[in-house]
Scaffold this active site. Structure first.
Site, PDB file in Angstrom:
ATOM      1  N   SER A   1     -13.356  27.559 -26.723  1.00 15.50           N
ATOM      2  CA  SER A   1     -13.559  26.844 -27.262  1.00 15.50           C
ATOM      3  C   SER A   1     -12.145  25.961 -28.428  1.00 15.50           C
ATOM      4  O   SER A   1     -11.772  27.127 -29.530  1.00 15.50           O
ATOM      5  CB  SER A   1     -14.644  26.393 -27.930  1.00 15.50           C
ATOM      6  OG  SER A   1     -14.664  25.490 -29.598  1.00 15.50           O
TER       7      SER A   1
ATOM      8  N   ASN B   1     -16.608  29.388 -22.296  1.00 17.98           N
ATOM      9  CA  ASN B   1     -17.710  27.831 -21.434  1.00 17.98           C
ATOM     10  C   ASN B   1     -17.509  27.774 -19.804  1.00 17.98           C
ATOM     11  O   ASN B   1     -16.638  28.187 -19.059  1.00 17.98           O
ATOM     12  CB  ASN B   1     -17.196  26.483 -21.817  1.00 17.98           C
ATOM     13  CG  ASN B   1     -17.645  26.389 -23.806  1.00 17.98           C
ATOM     14  OD1 ASN B   1     -18.669  26.617 -23.847  1.00 17.98           O
ATOM     15  ND2 ASN B   1     -16.770  25.815 -24.447  1.00 17.98           N
TER      16      ASN B   1
ATOM     17  N   THR C   1     -40.407  26.802 -10.422  1.00 24.10           N
ATOM     18  CA  THR C   1     -40.575  25.781  -9.955  1.00 24.10           C
ATOM     19  C   THR C   1     -40.610  25.450 -11.308  1.00 24.10           C
ATOM     20  O   THR C   1     -41.221  25.459 -12.503  1.00 24.10           O
ATOM     21  CB  THR C   1     -42.113  25.576  -9.016  1.00 24.10           C
ATOM     22  OG1 THR C   1     -43.292  26.196  -9.630  1.00 24.10           O
ATOM     23  CG2 THR C   1     -41.944  26.635  -7.670  1.00 24.10           C
ATOM     24  N   HIS C   2     -40.685  23.548 -11.321  1.00 27.17           N
ATOM     25  CA  HIS C   2     -40.456  23.190 -12.605  1.00 27.17           C
ATOM     26  C   HIS C   2     -39.573  23.851 -13.783  1.00 27.17           C
ATOM     27  O   HIS C   2     -39.685  23.613 -14.596  1.00 27.17           O
ATOM     28  CB  HIS C   2     -41.759  23.058 -12.938  1.00 27.17           C
ATOM     29  CG  HIS C   2     -42.628  22.894 -11.890  1.00 27.17           C
ATOM     30  ND1 HIS C   2     -43.502  20.787 -11.841  1.00 27.17           N
ATOM     31  CD2 HIS C   2     -43.701  23.262 -10.943  1.00 27.17           C
ATOM     32  CE1 HIS C   2     -44.077  21.153 -10.993  1.00 27.17           C
ATOM     33  NE2 HIS C   2     -43.604  22.539 -10.665  1.00 27.17           N
TER      34      HIS C   2
ATOM     35  N   SER D   1       1.450  -0.880  -0.118  1.00 23.60           N
ATOM     36  CA  SER D   1       0.148  -0.093   0.203  1.00 23.60           C
ATOM     37  C   SER D   1       0.837   1.187   0.083  1.00 23.60           C
ATOM     38  O   SER D   1       0.176   2.318   0.138  1.00 23.60           O
ATOM     39  CB  SER D   1      -1.199  -0.168   0.739  1.00 23.60           C
ATOM     40  OG  SER D   1      -0.232  -0.257   2.325  1.00 23.60           O
TER      41      SER D   1
ATOM     42  N   TYR E   1      -9.808  -6.640  12.905  1.00 23.91           N
ATOM     43  CA  TYR E   1      -8.857  -6.316  11.409  1.00 23.91           C
ATOM     44  C   TYR E   1      -9.202  -6.970  10.564  1.00 23.91           C
ATOM     45  O   TYR E   1      -8.747  -8.446  10.689  1.00 23.91           O
ATOM     46  CB  TYR E   1      -7.337  -5.691  11.359  1.00 23.91           C
ATOM     47  CG  TYR E   1      -6.516  -5.203  10.286  1.00 23.91           C
ATOM     48  CD1 TYR E   1      -6.910  -3.816   9.990  1.00 23.91           C
ATOM     49  CD2 TYR E   1      -6.309  -6.027   9.757  1.00 23.91           C
ATOM     50  CE1 TYR E   1      -6.607  -3.062   9.225  1.00 23.91           C
ATOM     51  CE2 TYR E   1      -5.684  -5.341   9.081  1.00 23.91           C
ATOM     52  CZ  TYR E   1      -5.557  -4.528   8.314  1.00 23.91           C
ATOM     53  OH  TYR E   1      -5.590  -3.959   7.121  1.00 23.91           O
TER      54      TYR E   1
ATOM     55  N   ASN F   1      -1.896  -2.613  12.971  1.00 22.56           N
ATOM     56  CA  ASN F   1      -3.403  -2.503  12.814  1.00 22.56           C
ATOM     57  C   ASN F   1      -4.279  -0.908  14.167  1.00 22.56           C
ATOM     58  O   ASN F   1      -4.684  -0.156  13.557  1.00 22.56           O
ATOM     59  CB  ASN F   1      -4.050  -3.896  13.748  1.00 22.56           C
ATOM     60  CG  ASN F   1      -3.798  -4.797  12.467  1.00 22.56           C
ATOM     61  OD1 ASN F   1      -3.213  -4.769  11.446  1.00 22.56           O
ATOM     62  ND2 ASN F   1      -4.500  -6.084  12.919  1.00 22.56           N
TER      63      ASN F   1
ATOM     64  N   LYS G   1     -17.245  31.003 -28.368  1.00 25.33           N
ATOM     65  CA  LYS G   1     -17.665  30.691 -26.909  1.00 25.33           C
ATOM     66  C   LYS G   1     -16.558  31.303 -25.727  1.00 25.33           C
ATOM     67  O   LYS G   1     -15.815  31.234 -25.655  1.00 25.33           O
ATOM     68  CB  LYS G   1     -17.352  29.313 -27.095  1.00 25.33           C
ATOM     69  CG  LYS G   1     -18.166  27.981 -28.275  1.00 25.33           C
ATOM     70  CD  LYS G   1     -19.391  28.138 -28.041  1.00 25.33           C
ATOM     71  CE  LYS G   1     -19.933  27.326 -26.604  1.00 25.33           C
ATOM     72  NZ  LYS G   1     -19.588  26.278 -27.516  1.00 25.33           N
TER      73      LYS G   1
HETATM   74  N1  ARG Z   1      -1.214  -1.301   5.186  1.00 22.71           N
HETATM   75  C1  ARG Z   1      -2.730  -1.826   5.922  1.00 22.71           C
HETATM   76  C2  ARG Z   1      -3.917  -0.945   5.973  1.00 22.71           C
HETATM   77  O1  ARG Z   1      -3.693  -0.573   5.634  1.00 22.71           O
HETATM   78  C3  ARG Z   1      -2.249  -1.266   7.413  1.00 22.71           C
HETATM   79  C4  ARG Z   1      -1.673  -2.571   8.578  1.00 22.71           C
HETATM   80  C5  ARG Z   1      -2.303  -3.713   8.042  1.00 22.71           C
HETATM   81  N2  ARG Z   1      -2.359  -4.485   8.990  1.00 22.71           N
HETATM   82  C6  ARG Z   1      -1.836  -6.179   8.600  1.00 22.71           C
HETATM   83  N3  ARG Z   1      -2.270  -7.035   9.499  1.00 22.71           N
HETATM   84  N4  ARG Z   1      -1.856  -6.708   7.751  1.00 22.71           N
HETATM   85  O2  ARG Z   1      -4.627  -1.111   6.828  1.00 22.71           O
END
Ligand code: ARG
Length: 468
Positions: free
Chosen positions: A281, A289, A159-160, A27, A321, A114, A287
């Site tokens: 444009s 816009n 309205t409308h 991530s 988690y 977590n 134009k």
């Molecule tokens: N990258 C994880 C998240 O965004 C962090 C926590 C990961 N914990 C784990 N036990 N894999 O949630």
């Protein structure tokens, strides 16, 4: 493929992670934007650990010093981010150990990723909410100012999307202000639930170390530690709530956008947007816009989408988690970026709107917008409302045939339909008379608009003082 197993959790593994799986589960490419908050959380955690005697003061100082250096490296773009290290937490921890040695490995005592990630997102979102809060205030302020300036400007109310009754432009702008004032309140309310600290929940059950969660909460400016460790690591309600209020806000901005787009058209011609908020444009030289409102209108879709993603992400997840939760970040981040961009554009653009008062007035004059006023006049003269409605309907039909507005007819012409009509009728048939007569709280009369603008200004100041 690296021959080693992951240094943070590889102990029980007999082979390295598959190269694709490593990429797939990482991530760091998106959670690295949490680095400030991750470091802030780690400093608070280390400070607390030293206070309860789990770390020595020297260890604490080495950790804080090392994290400070890492923060600067990241800011300067000199940090060696590694996908193999999976996420922002392990990247920073590995670098800390590189810098300060074995003490770096003690930082994670009594903590899990977590509770760490849940804390990071809340810290990050809290800062973003505060930035959004300020932009919302700026937008509201612009609306109130413009409404005050345009308190006497008459336009058709619809309205409308058919001409209904005359209103003042200031009144219309204050309707927008009410919408975003509700969004502002929702944002404040959401912040209360964001500002609760998961740290100390560790992986899911708490930790055996003698931690003091009140100390960490105070250091991080949280209102309180989260009550239950299982809930603390798994709860993402606050992100869903934020996406929900963001969706409402974008829905409101899309409604305003739609009206701005209509009003800048040659067919309405109610306002002018300065060139800096428009584009041309490449083929049609004439134009200009209204791209900014169009784009904001379009961006509402992605925010609604993120709300659905987050709701679906959390649906049916067992405690506590689950890796699913890693999918919370991209929708949340994009929601934040979108909201901030749209609000900034709107807060800049609203004060620059130029009302074309003559054109609005002309449009209100066409379309029999004072027909209800004539009916009310007849009721005051003793005619039953249903009969008055019928009489005015006949007058309008005559006006359409003759190409005349009600206010342009002679007294004789009007009296063909009811002898209850007298000389004083023209006072109610004018646009000015029509708006001035709606003179109560919430009505469109210019004096009411000025009073409402003042109340809105006071409410906004009170809200901003609460925060200070
Ligand atoms: N990258 C994880 C998240 O965004 C962090 C926590 C990961 N914990 C784990 N036990 N894999 O949630």
């Amino acid at each position: 493929m690296s021959q080693q197993t992951n240094q943070s959790w590889g102990g029980r593994f007999s082979e390295p992670t598959d190269a694709f799986v490593e990429q797939f589960t990482a991530s760091v490419n998106f959670d690295r934007r949490l680095f400030h908050h991750d470091i802030r959380g780690s400093i608070a955690h280390a400070t607390m650990l030293a206070r309860v005697g789990v770390l020595t003061l020297d260890e604490r100082d080495a950790i804080i010093q090392g994290l400070g250096e890492i923060e600067r490296e990241i800011e300067e773009g000199a940090f060696p981010w590694s996908v193999a290290l999976e996420d922002v937490h392990m990247n920073i921890e590995a670098r800390l150990t590189e810098k300060i040695g074995i003490t770096g490995k003690k930082l994670h005592t009594g903590r899990s990723r977590n509770d760490q990630i849940a804390t990071d997102i809340r810290l990050y979102l809290r800062d973003e909410i505060d930035a959004i809060d300020a932009e919302l205030a700026r937008l509201r302020d612009g609306l109130i100012e413009l409404a005050t300036r345009e308190a006497d400007t008459i336009m058709p109310g619809f309205t409308h999307l058919q001409t209904a009754q005359p209103v003042t432009f200031g009144h219309h702008l204050l309707a927008w202000q009410e919408m975003v004032a509700r969004d502002h309140e929702r944002l404040r309310d959401c912040r209360k639930r964001v500002n609760v600290m998961p740290l100390g929940a560790a992986a899911l059950a708490g930790t055996t170390y003698p931690i003091d969660r009140h100390v960490t909460a105070e250091l991080l400016g949280f209102e309180r530690p989260a009550e239950n460790s299982l809930d603390a690591v798994s709860d993402r309600d606050f992100a869903i709530e934020f996406a929900a209020l963001a969706s409402l806000l974008l829905m409101h901005l899309s409604r305003m956008s739609e009206e701005l787009v209509l009003w800048t058209s040659a067919q309405f011609d109610f306002i002018d947007l300065p060139d800096r908020f428009c584009t041309g444009s490449s083929i049609m030289p004439q134009k200009k816009n209204p791209d900014v409102p169009e784009l904001v209108r379009g961006k509402s879709g992605r925010v609604y989408g993120h709300l659905m993603s987050l709701l679906t992400l959390m649906k049916s997840q067992p405690l506590a988690y689950n890796k699913d939760n890693q999918e919370d970040k991209e929708p949340l981040f994009d929601t934040l970026d979108t909201v901030k961009g749209c609000l900034r554009a709107f807060a800049d653009m609203i004060p620059a709107i130029e009302a074309k008062a003559d054109s609005m007035y002309e449009a209100a004059r066409r379309g029999f917008s004072t027909a209800t006023d004539l009916a009310d006049y007849l009721v005051r003269a003793g005619v039953a409302f249903r009969d008055a409605h019928e009489i005015v309907g006949q007058s309008v039909a005559y006006g359409i045939e003759q190409g005349k507005d009600l206010s342009e007819m002679t007294l004789e012409e009007l009296r063909q339909f009811s002898d209850a009509i007298g000389e004083d009728v023209f006072e109610v048939l004018t646009l000015e008379g029509s708006v001035a007569a709606r003179n109560h709280i919430g009505g469109t009369a210019p004096d009411q608009v000025r009073a409402a603008a003042q109340r809105a200004r006071d409410a906004l100041s009170a809200l901003m003082e609460e925060r200070a």
